[in-house]
Design a protein around this motif. Structure first.
Motif, PDB file in Angstrom:
ATOM      1  N   LYS A  93      13.153  -1.167  -5.499  1.00  0.00           N
ATOM      2  CA  LYS A  93      13.234  -0.951  -4.030  1.00  0.00           C
ATOM      3  C   LYS A  93      14.539  -0.472  -3.443  1.00  0.00           C
ATOM      4  N   HIS A 146      15.299  -5.401   6.465  1.00  0.00           N
ATOM      5  CA  HIS A 146      15.221  -6.582   5.516  1.00  0.00           C
ATOM      6  C   HIS A 146      14.012  -7.499   5.982  1.00  0.00           C
ATOM      7  N   VAL A 203      12.710   4.042   2.809  1.00  0.00           N
ATOM      8  CA  VAL A 203      12.743   3.061   1.681  1.00  0.00           C
ATOM      9  C   VAL A 203      12.122   3.787   0.391  1.00  0.00           C
ATOM     10  N   TYR A 262      10.856   4.518   8.440  1.00  0.00           N
ATOM     11  CA  TYR A 262      10.492   3.336   9.292  1.00  0.00           C
ATOM     12  C   TYR A 262      11.573   3.657  10.476  1.00  0.00           C
ATOM     13  N   GLU A 308      10.596   3.412  -3.376  1.00  0.00           N
ATOM     14  CA  GLU A 308      10.101   2.682  -4.499  1.00  0.00           C
ATOM     15  C   GLU A 308       9.984   3.549  -5.667  1.00  0.00           C
ATOM     16  N   THR A 312      11.427  -6.426   7.477  1.00  0.00           N
ATOM     17  CA  THR A 312      10.090  -5.922   6.954  1.00  0.00           C
ATOM     18  C   THR A 312       9.665  -5.709   5.675  1.00  0.00           C
ATOM     19  N   HIS A 313      10.846  -5.384   4.737  1.00  0.00           N
ATOM     20  CA  HIS A 313      10.331  -5.006   3.330  1.00  0.00           C
ATOM     21  C   HIS A 313      10.990  -6.309   2.375  1.00  0.00           C
ATOM     22  N   ASP A 314      11.824  -7.264   2.961  1.00  0.00           N
ATOM     23  CA  ASP A 314      12.351  -8.292   2.325  1.00  0.00           C
ATOM     24  C   ASP A 314      13.432  -7.897   1.271  1.00  0.00           C
TER      25      ASP A 314
END
Length: 262
Positions: free
Chosen positions: A5, A39, A232, A246, A234, A41-43
């Motif tokens: 990610k 961070h 982001v 986002y 992936e 929202t998406h860790d």
């Protein structure tokens, strides 16, 4: 299936002193908010990719403050220069084990290749023959799926004033990408807007700025009221990728939309 990610942030335009504003916007505060939102929202991210224009009228302290903000997240970060940056100063100040200006990174089953499109004294971009040779060499030596990152756009954006500032020899970049099937995507900043298109089957992305945005399809400088954003990626072991943008849930009421330049 395991995946990587990656967080892409671009066009920070951090000013020389904390609290300074441009077009009514505290660009550093928005950068911090964007990092925090991503961070929350998406860790966890495996990599943060900053694709140019980190500084506006850059100085050593602006790059040091950027580095401090990034260190908060304990995540490897690659920084590449935009037309507003001082590349040598960037490389001197963003130069530790976590935050650096390295140009090639092998990350699990992928490779990230960062290109310098800065043309000194010009808002437009260009890739030197040395830079193109580096790209070819990286793709020859490492037969891994590749994400290419650069500041300036290599395809038309349909914003005619911005398209005067493309990579002047972007066709050479695209020709190399066509030759190597492991090139899975090209991503850039500079446009201050979101873009997703393709070139001969290769996905091509632009990412919103972490400060203010430009109006899509504009013929001259025009600000948009959309809030800061980020992208982001992936990246899957199979070589497949997916990507989305986002936005921060904030109002841009302080933005000086009547401005004609910055």
């Amino acid at each position: 299936m395991s995946k990587l990610k990656i967080l892409q942030l671009t066009d920070l335009h951090i000013l020389p002193h904390a609290g300074d504003t441009m077009l009514g916007i505290d660009t550093e505060r928005h950068f911090q908010q964007t990092l925090k939102h991503a961070h929350a929202t998406h860790d966890h991210f495996d990599l943060i990719l900053l694709t140019g224009d980190l500084g506006q009228n850059p100085c050593a302290d602006s790059y040091r403050r950027i580095c401090q903000h990034l260190h908060t997240y304990h995540t490897p970060c690659i920084c590449l220069p935009g037309n507003h940056d001082d590349r040598e100063l960037m490389e001197a100040e963003l130069n530790d084990d976590l935050v650096s200006c390295r140009k090639h990174l092998k990350l699990s089953t992928w490779q990230i290749i960062a290109l310098n499109s800065q043309k000194i004294g010009s808002p437009a971009g260009i890739l030197s023959q040395e830079e193109l040779a580096f790209l070819k060499r990286s793709l020859i030596e490492h037969d891994l799926p590749a994400l290419l990152a650069v500041h300036h756009h290599c395809v038309a954006s349909q914003s005619s004033w911005m398209d005067t500032m493309q990579i002047e020899n972007g066709n050479e970049l695209l020709a190399i990408a066509e030759r190597f099937p492991q090139v899975k995507a090209i991503t850039f900043g500079h446009l201050h807007q979101e873009l997703q298109t393709s070139h001969k089957g290769i996905p091509v992305f632009a990412t919103p700025a972490s400060c203010f945005q430009f109006k899509p399809y504009a013929t001259e400088f025009e600000l948009d009221t959309l809030p800061p954003g980020y992208r982001v990626f992936e990246l899957f072991d199979s070589g497949r990728l997916q990507s989305s943008c986002y936005r921060l849930p904030i109002n841009m009421s302080n933005l000086q939309t009547e401005s004609h330049s910055y």
